[in-house]
Design a protein around this motif. Structure first.
Motif, short mmCIF file in Angstrom:
data_model
loop_
_atom_site.label_atom_id
_atom_site.label_comp_id
_atom_site.label_asym_id
_atom_site.label_seq_id
_atom_site.Cartn_x
_atom_site.Cartn_y
_atom_site.Cartn_z
N ASN A 194 -6.47 -3.00 -3.49
CA ASN A 194 -5.12 -2.29 -3.45
C ASN A 194 -3.74 -2.63 -3.67
O ASN A 194 -3.08 -3.70 -2.64
N THR A 206 0.55 3.88 -2.88
CA THR A 206 -0.78 3.86 -2.72
C THR A 206 -0.77 5.07 -1.84
O THR A 206 -1.60 5.88 -1.86
N GLU A 228 -8.98 7.75 1.29
CA GLU A 228 -7.62 6.70 0.60
C GLU A 228 -8.45 5.66 2.17
O GLU A 228 -7.49 5.95 2.71
N ASP A 233 0.55 -1.11 0.31
CA ASP A 233 -0.21 -0.19 0.04
C ASP A 233 0.77 1.41 -0.38
O ASP A 233 0.02 1.97 -0.47
#
Length: 837
Positions: free
Chosen positions: A550, A475, A499, A472
């Motif tokens: 994700n 991201t 998010e 992650d």
């Protein structure tokens, strides 16, 4: 006897006095002011002449200095101190560091470093038990030379003390140019009770503490002087009021009669670290941090300071100043006892915040800050760790009532719903889009450095590296990309971005969180409110699948055979190798090098397995490879053992011929470590949990492989029995934690010397065994000396000075040819280890 005759007598008789032992080593105790315990000794020369009686040091030391013969006296005193240390140690007496006085001529006329190390090794004296004292005047004009000598002493692990501080006009220049661990204040400042002298002493202690130097006052002759210096925070005291110099045999008895306790070695470094706090400073913790970080802060406020010692879930106030009392009273807390009760109350806000801050400080090694409201007052708390030993930790605990500080409150009350933010989120920051800085409002669950107008992007990067789940990270970086955030906010049409990502909180693993970025549409349009909160399990279960996936993406890749091979050999964790027709290595991949801890491919190219020595019995692999080269066969998953990191590893190797133009030109192969559960359990049961070396069970198993190789192929091997000298005393002096680290570092050094050609085992306590392919007698002695030297060269472990001596015995199996005798020897070592536990 006149002065000229006395001088001649000294010069004519100094050698005889040394040889006959007329010069004795006297010891004067040194007191630690904070604890009232004796923490060190100064060694002083006394000449007891059969003809003249006692000759004063003032009569013979200057003469020897002038004639450049002082090195004779000082080298004699070094050996005498080491001898007496060794005898006292064997008697089981409490040992204290001893400081000896040195002259500039000692460094110019002999290699004093070599003299020190030779004698310390000869009598097994730890370096940290001998401190080097030298007067400012002794440094003289040859300052650069002496500066280099002191640097070498520091690198070796000795402390360097300046004697008679303040007796020379160039004192401050000396402090600027040379690193001293302790400065001894000249006794002429202590012996007078004038206000001016006391002010000078106060100034000197304040200045020395500010630059991180420990202080010792000589010439303490009255109770009033002792109390005055203690209240100033002078670390150590020495003088006739405490004890006069006396022979070593008399010191312990004298101290016992007077009721003095001897400071345990395990407490010395702990107390030394606490003593770095300058009680005379208006901002002692700030100065302490400046010393640690080698910075200087010329601003600040008066610290409301206390020192809290935490041990086994409880604590006590070791110290607090008047400002601390003033601050807690302004918060409605009337006494230090009431403050302690609130800190011990598990339900009170103070207790919860202290527990969180301790965890944060221990995790990061940095200061922790938090705030709150009590009795209607807004307060700020800071915590910083000063010292640690075993389960004991001392923290600087500072508190400030900021209810009336309008500038401070304006910063912390930008949002009317601040209390709501506290209850809803785990972390809240304000990001300045104009300056790209970030300010931390509060954090409850994450360990990350405090953000006070620091670079936002570096703060976000640190958060990613420390807290965010690896998949992650990208991201989160994109979410907090400040160069695109305003455009993304406009596209959102609600001035809010959201998010999902996984992050690690204090005391927990990786859990799902949701992050918010909210634009301030009020007065401060260049500000973003950043909030993060952990998601409850029920919400996580309802998350959309695309959120759960994700970080997982697919890309179109152009494949080719060359790029496939390059990518495979570079990125796989399988050890791959290729050899020529003579079974010599031509190349290996990174995983191969990493597995064997080989720094460069140059260390393996052109060698075969026998040259590398990493197989107990290389014949099995050799036969397979010769068949591959002659007959073109392939082998798959052949079980074998190899030496890796001083231990035996079970591997499975597969090999195949490499063809070029229809001819076999070499071998390509790969290996993997055994990974089935049964084998993993077996390997784990063979490993010593403390050091990662083999344990007794693993050693007995692998020694049979060595013996089998000897019987089948006459491959002889050496057995080395290694012990740490006086390890039991080391445990008593330094505690279990540091002693465990010593065992780990010793194994690490042995493995570095032995490399991939030997097996290292810990069979109990501080007893180790190394199995290694046979060497010549010369190589055998060289290996033993190299292991001893590498371990002796350990100067510090976890920033703590350490000196470690080893004893090593060795024998060849061909000289024994008896497994039972080896086992018998090993069992004796294990029993001896158990007896000394």
């Amino acid at each position: 006897m006149d002065k000229k005759e006395a001088r001649r007598y000294v010069l004519d008789n100094i050698d005889n006095a040394i040889n006959k032992g007329y010069i004795k080593l006297y010891y004067q105790p040194i007191l630690r002011s904070m604890t009232g315990e004796i923490c060190a000794m100064e060694g002083l020369a006394r000449w007891i002449d059969p003809k003249l009686g006692i000759i004063s040091p003032g009569d013979f030391v200057p003469v020897l200095e002038e004639e450049r013969l002082i090195y004779k006296l000082d080298t004699y005193l070094i050996e005498q101190m080491c001898k007496e240390y060794s005898v006292a140690f064997e008697r089981g007496e409490d040992m204290l560091p001893v400081s000896l006085n040195f002259s500039r001529h000692d460094f110019e006329d002999v290699d004093i470093n070599k003299v020190l190390n030779t004698n310390l090794k000869k009598y097994n004296v730890p370096r940290e038990m001998l401190n080097i004292e030298i007067t400012e005047s002794a440094v003289g004009k040859n300052k650069e030379f002496m500066k280099e000598q002191f640097k070498k002493l520091h690198e070796e692990g000795y402390e360097v003390w300046m004697d008679d501080f303040g007796s020379e006009y160039s004192t401050l220049n000396m402090l600027k140019d040379i690193d001293f661990d302790v400065v001894k204040l000249d006794m002429k400042f202590v012996e007078t009770d004038s206000v001016k002298s006391k002010q000078i002493v106060k100034f000197m202690i304040d200045m020395l503490k500010t630059i991180g130097i420990k202080t010792l006052a000589e010439g303490v002759e009255t109770k009033e002087q002792l109390e005055f210096l203690t209240n100033l925070g002078c670390d150590k005291l020495q003088g006739y009021y405490i004890a006069k110099p006396m022979p070593g045999g008399d010191v312990k008895e004298y101290l016992k009669e007077r009721g003095y306790k001897i400071e345990k070695n395990i407490d010395m470094r702990y107390n030394d670290e606490i003593a770095k706090i300058n009680l005379l400073s208006s901002k002692p913790v700030t100065e302490y941090q400046d010393i640690k970080n080698k910075t200087i802060d010329i601003m600040g406020y008066v610290d409301a300071l206390s020192l809290i010692e935490v041990e086994n879930e409880t604590f006590r106030f070791k110290y607090y100043n008047e400002m601390f009392l003033k601050e807690i009273r302004s918060l409605g807390i009337e006494s230090i006892e009431e403050m302690r009760e609130k800190l011990l109350d598990r339900e009170h806000e103070f207790h919860k915040k202290l527990k969180y801050m301790i965890y944060t400080v221990d995790e990061t090694g940095k200061e922790s800050k938090t705030d709150g409201i009590v009795n209607g007052c807004f307060y700020l708390v800071r915590l910083f760790k000063i010292a640690e030993e075993g389960r004991r930790r001392t923290y600087a605990y500072r508190i400030e009532n900021v209810s009336n500080n309008t500038d401070f409150l304006r910063q912390y009350n930008r949002f009317k719903e601040r209390d709501i933010l506290y209850s809803l989120f785990d972390i809240v920051d304000i990001i300045d889009l104009k300056n790209y800085t970030i300010e931390s409002i509060f954090k409850r669950s994450f360990v990350n450095r405090e953000a006070n107008n620091i670079d936002a992007q570096s703060h976000i990067e640190e958060f990613c590296n420390r807290n965010v789940y690896p998949i992650d990270k990208e991201t989160v970086r994109n979410f907090y990309d400040l160069s695109t955030v305003e455009e993304r906010l406009k596209e959102s049409k609600k001035n809010i971005l959201v998010e999902y990502f996984r992050a690690k909180m204090i005391g927990k693993g990786y859990n799902w969180h949701i992050g918010f970025l909210v634009k301030d549409e009020g007065e401060e349009k260049d500000k973003l409110l950043s909030c993060i909160v952990e998601l409850e399990d029920e919400i996580v279960r309802r998350m959309p699948l695309e959120r759960m996936l994700n970080g997982i993406k697919e890309d179109d890749v152009a494949f080719s055979e060359s790029s496939l091979w390059k990518n495979f050999t570079t990125n796989t964790d399988i050890g791959i190798f290729w050899k020529d027709k003579n079974r010599r290595f031509v190349g290996v991949n990174r995983a191969f090098l990493d597995y064997y801890n080989i720094k460069s491919v140059d260390n393996i190219i052109g060698k075969n397995d026998e040259d590398m020595g990493w197989h107990v019995d290389p014949e099995k692999f050799k036969d397979d490879e010769e068949d591959i080269l002659k007959r073109g066969i392939q082998t798959h998953g052949v079980h074998g053992t190899c030496i890796n990191d001083g231990s035996i590893k079970n591997i499975r190797a597969s090999k195949m011929p490499y063809y070029r133009n229809g001819k076999i030109e070499g071998i390509i192969g790969y290996f993997v470590e055994e990974t089935d559960n049964n084998m993993l359990g077996k390997v784990d049961s063979y490993m010593d949990e403390v050091t990662g070396a083999l344990n007794m069970k693993g050693l007995l198993d692998i020694v049979q492989d060595y013996i089998d190789s000897y019987i089948m192929h006459r491959r002889d091997f050496d057995i080395y029995y290694i012990d740490i000298v006086n390890f039991r005393h080391f445990v008593d002096s330094n505690g279990v934690r540091l002693s465990t680290r010593v065992l780990q570092e010793v194994v690490k050094k042995i493995k570095e010397v032995v490399g991939v050609t030997g097996t290292v085992a810990r069979i109990g306590g501080d007893h180790f065994v190394v199995l290694k392919s046979v060497t010549t007698d010369e190589e055998d002695m060289q290996l033993q000396e190299e292991i001893k030297e590498e371990v002796y060269n350990i100067r510090r472990i976890d920033h703590v000075p350490c000196t470690i001596y080893l004893t090593i015995e060795s024998e060849k199996f061909s000289e024994v040819e008896n497994m039972e005798k080896i086992i018998e020897h090993l069992i004796r070592e294990v029993i001896r280890a158990d007896v000394h536990k």
